[in-house]
Enzyme design. Structure first.
Site, PDB file in Angstrom:
ATOM      1  N   THR A  12     -38.179   6.309 -20.656  1.00 62.39           N
ATOM      2  CA  THR A  12     -39.313   6.984 -21.302  1.00 62.39           C
ATOM      3  C   THR A  12     -39.314   6.797 -22.816  1.00 62.39           C
ATOM      4  O   THR A  12     -40.357   6.642 -23.444  1.00 62.39           O
ATOM      5  CB  THR A  12     -39.257   8.497 -20.976  1.00 62.39           C
ATOM      6  OG1 THR A  12     -39.409   8.640 -19.573  1.00 62.39           O
ATOM      7  CG2 THR A  12     -40.340   9.271 -21.678  1.00 62.39           C
ATOM      8  N   ASP A  54     -37.872   1.188 -16.164  1.00 60.94           N
ATOM      9  CA  ASP A  54     -37.680   2.592 -15.816  1.00 60.94           C
ATOM     10  C   ASP A  54     -36.291   2.647 -15.180  1.00 60.94           C
ATOM     11  O   ASP A  54     -35.929   1.784 -14.379  1.00 60.94           O
ATOM     12  CB  ASP A  54     -38.745   2.992 -14.778  1.00 60.94           C
ATOM     13  CG  ASP A  54     -38.691   4.474 -14.456  1.00 60.94           C
ATOM     14  OD1 ASP A  54     -39.644   5.174 -14.803  1.00 60.94           O
ATOM     15  OD2 ASP A  54     -37.697   4.915 -13.838  1.00 60.94           O
ATOM     16  N   SER A  56     -35.030   4.178 -12.897  1.00 57.36           N
ATOM     17  CA  SER A  56     -34.928   4.222 -11.434  1.00 57.36           C
ATOM     18  C   SER A  56     -34.743   2.810 -10.872  1.00 57.36           C
ATOM     19  O   SER A  56     -34.359   2.652  -9.709  1.00 57.36           O
ATOM     20  CB  SER A  56     -36.145   4.912 -10.828  1.00 57.36           C
ATOM     21  OG  SER A  56     -37.316   4.318 -11.316  1.00 57.36           O
ATOM     22  N   THR A  86     -33.613   8.560 -18.555  1.00 62.45           N
ATOM     23  CA  THR A  86     -32.726   9.686 -18.270  1.00 62.45           C
ATOM     24  C   THR A  86     -32.404   9.830 -16.773  1.00 62.45           C
ATOM     25  O   THR A  86     -31.397  10.420 -16.411  1.00 62.45           O
ATOM     26  CB  THR A  86     -33.349  11.014 -18.756  1.00 62.45           C
ATOM     27  OG1 THR A  86     -34.603  11.202 -18.103  1.00 62.45           O
ATOM     28  CG2 THR A  86     -33.536  11.022 -20.257  1.00 62.45           C
ATOM     29  N   ASP A  87     -33.271   9.275 -15.911  1.00 61.44           N
ATOM     30  CA  ASP A  87     -33.094   9.534 -14.471  1.00 61.44           C
ATOM     31  C   ASP A  87     -31.750   9.053 -13.935  1.00 61.44           C
ATOM     32  O   ASP A  87     -31.128   9.730 -13.118  1.00 61.44           O
ATOM     33  CB  ASP A  87     -34.237   8.891 -13.664  1.00 61.44           C
ATOM     34  CG  ASP A  87     -35.554   9.629 -13.847  1.00 61.44           C
ATOM     35  OD1 ASP A  87     -35.524  10.811 -14.274  1.00 61.44           O
ATOM     36  OD2 ASP A  87     -36.614   9.038 -13.587  1.00 61.44           O
ATOM     37  N   GLN A 266     -21.046  20.279  -3.718  1.00 61.86           N
ATOM     38  CA  GLN A 266     -22.472  20.470  -4.029  1.00 61.86           C
ATOM     39  C   GLN A 266     -22.640  21.458  -5.170  1.00 61.86           C
ATOM     40  O   GLN A 266     -23.709  21.539  -5.764  1.00 61.86           O
ATOM     41  CB  GLN A 266     -23.208  21.035  -2.809  1.00 61.86           C
ATOM     42  CG  GLN A 266     -23.236  20.107  -1.646  1.00 61.86           C
ATOM     43  CD  GLN A 266     -23.931  20.716  -0.430  1.00 61.86           C
ATOM     44  OE1 GLN A 266     -24.605  21.740  -0.517  1.00 61.86           O
ATOM     45  NE2 GLN A 266     -23.775  20.052   0.692  1.00 61.86           N
TER      46      GLN A 266
HETATM   47  N1  ASP Z   1     -38.342   7.728 -15.411  1.00 64.85           N
HETATM   48  C1  ASP Z   1     -37.712   7.678 -16.696  1.00 64.85           C
HETATM   49  C2  ASP Z   1     -36.510   6.788 -16.604  1.00 64.85           C
HETATM   50  O1  ASP Z   1     -35.480   7.218 -16.183  1.00 64.85           O
HETATM   51  C3  ASP Z   1     -37.366   9.042 -17.167  1.00 64.85           C
HETATM   52  C4  ASP Z   1     -36.803   9.106 -18.549  1.00 64.85           C
HETATM   53  O2  ASP Z   1     -36.484   8.153 -19.186  1.00 64.85           O
HETATM   54  O3  ASP Z   1     -36.697  10.254 -19.034  1.00 64.85           O
HETATM   55  O4  ASP Z   1     -36.599   5.645 -16.963  1.00 64.85           O
END
Ligand code: ASP
Length: 349
Positions: A12, A54, A56, A86-87, A266
């Site tokens: 992001t 991204d 992910s 961040t993911d 968990q």
């Molecule tokens: N979907 C984004 C990523 O992980 C979220 C982020 O960067 O906060 O690339």
């Protein structure tokens, strides 16, 4: 002027608005120079584009390339900053911490909740704090976010839409970047600087839940080479055969097929102790490995590395249970943050 390598991988932080309002990767370096020019007064910053994804889309093969790249380049700099979504940031931080051993310079990962180009973005401060941490922080793989510096392999993403998105529930912060910036000494570098970039990603993360059919996981996963089991609490799961869903057969089958099972919790804080309950004791009898207070993501990455370098059962167990980058608490776990209430039993045993 000190030198910092800034390796951009995406996320992001470097995104711009797209169709219809989705964020997508953009020309990050142009925005960086326009929005955070003061960064270049802190250090001589060399910008490098590793990827523009991204997070992910981040995969183990990319961690290996990233580690090899940092290993090649790091000694030419005083430290490195890696910008990342961040993911999956906690996974990448774990991977780099296990792959880059004897780290001679700080490697600081960061990201942001809002893109750098936005007015209320947290990216600018995160970047400035990360460069400061790369110059003054501990020589280990850390994660800098919202004015705090964390040990990377101890982190969890805990919030989706707030600026304080990360925590390291089982380990104190390594730096606070408030009005003053203060840093802890961190890990002492051990041995020469080496890269261990091999991983075997044929692992699976299985969460115990009421109703889990013990025969299902291995039947569904014919090619799996290792399992991380997220057990309840201190390492608990159903074990009573009369209730029909004892997980013992899963452990037996896994042992017979040579599939190591690393048990983590968990629960958000503390870790597993397989000697505490009957289920844990059964798991130990079947050869399961207690993962202590490893986060599930650190356990996954460590298991991938263990399978690639130490596949024999005993060596793998030793590798998982020995900290290599401060990812695991050995011996007595640290005391709880809140003092226990008087009159309550402190130990159920
Ligand atoms: N979907 C984004 C990523 O992980 C979220 C982020 O960067 O906060 O690339």
């Amino acid at each position: 002027m000190p030198k910092v390598l800034l390796l951009h991988t995406g996320g992001t932080l470097g995104m711009a608005g797209g169709r219809p309002s989705a964020l997508r990767p953009s020309a990050f370096f142009r925005t960086l120079k326009a929005r955070a020019p003061e960064l270049f007064r802190l250090a001589d910053i060399e910008l490098e584009l590793f990827s523009n994804l991204d997070s992910s889309e981040m995969q183990p093969e990319l961690w290996s390339r990233m580690a090899a790249h940092l290993h090649r380049r790091l000694l030419d700099f005083d430290g490195a900053v890696v910008t990342h979504g961040t993911d999956t940031l906690a996974y990448t931080a774990s991977a780099l911490s296990f792959m880059l051993r004897g780290l001679p310079r700080p490697v600081v990962l960061t990201g942001s909740q809002r893109p750098l180009g936005e007015i209320r973005s947290d990216a600018r401060l995160n970047l400035i704090d990360s460069v400061l941490s790369a110059l003054n922080g501990p020589r280990e793989v850390t994660l800098c976010f919202d004015s705090h510096l964390y040990r990377g392999n101890r982190t969890r993403k805990v919030k989706v839409a707030e600026y304080d998105a990360f925590e390291s529930p089982n380990f104190p912060v390594l730096g606070t970047l408030g009005v003053d910036a203060t840093f802890e000494p961190g890990l002492r570098p051990r041995g020469s600087f080496r890269v261990y970039e091999r991983l075997d990603p044929r692992v699976f993360l299985l969460k115990v839940f009421p109703g889990l059919d013990p025969a299902l996981p291995l039947a569904l996963l014919p090619h799996v080479r290792g399992l991380v089991l997220e057990a309840y609490g201190a390492g608990n799961f159903p074990i009573d055969p009369s209730l029909g869903r004892s997980l013992r057969p899963l452990f037996t089958q896994a042992r017979e097929r040579g599939i190591p099972i690393v048990v983590v919790s968990q629960a958000y804080r503390n870790g597993v102790d397989l000697t505490l309950y009957e289920a844990g004791a059964a798991a130990l009898e079947e050869g399961a490995i207690g993962g202590g207070d490893l986060t599930p993501s650190a356990a996954m990455v460590k298991l991938m590395q263990a399978l690639a370098y130490h596949p024999s059962p005993e060596a793998l167990r030793r590798f998982i249970q020995t900290p290599i980058a401060g990812e695991l608490t050995v011996g007595r776990p640290p005391p709880p943050v809140e003092p226990r209430k008087r009159g309550r039993k402190s130990n159920p045993r």
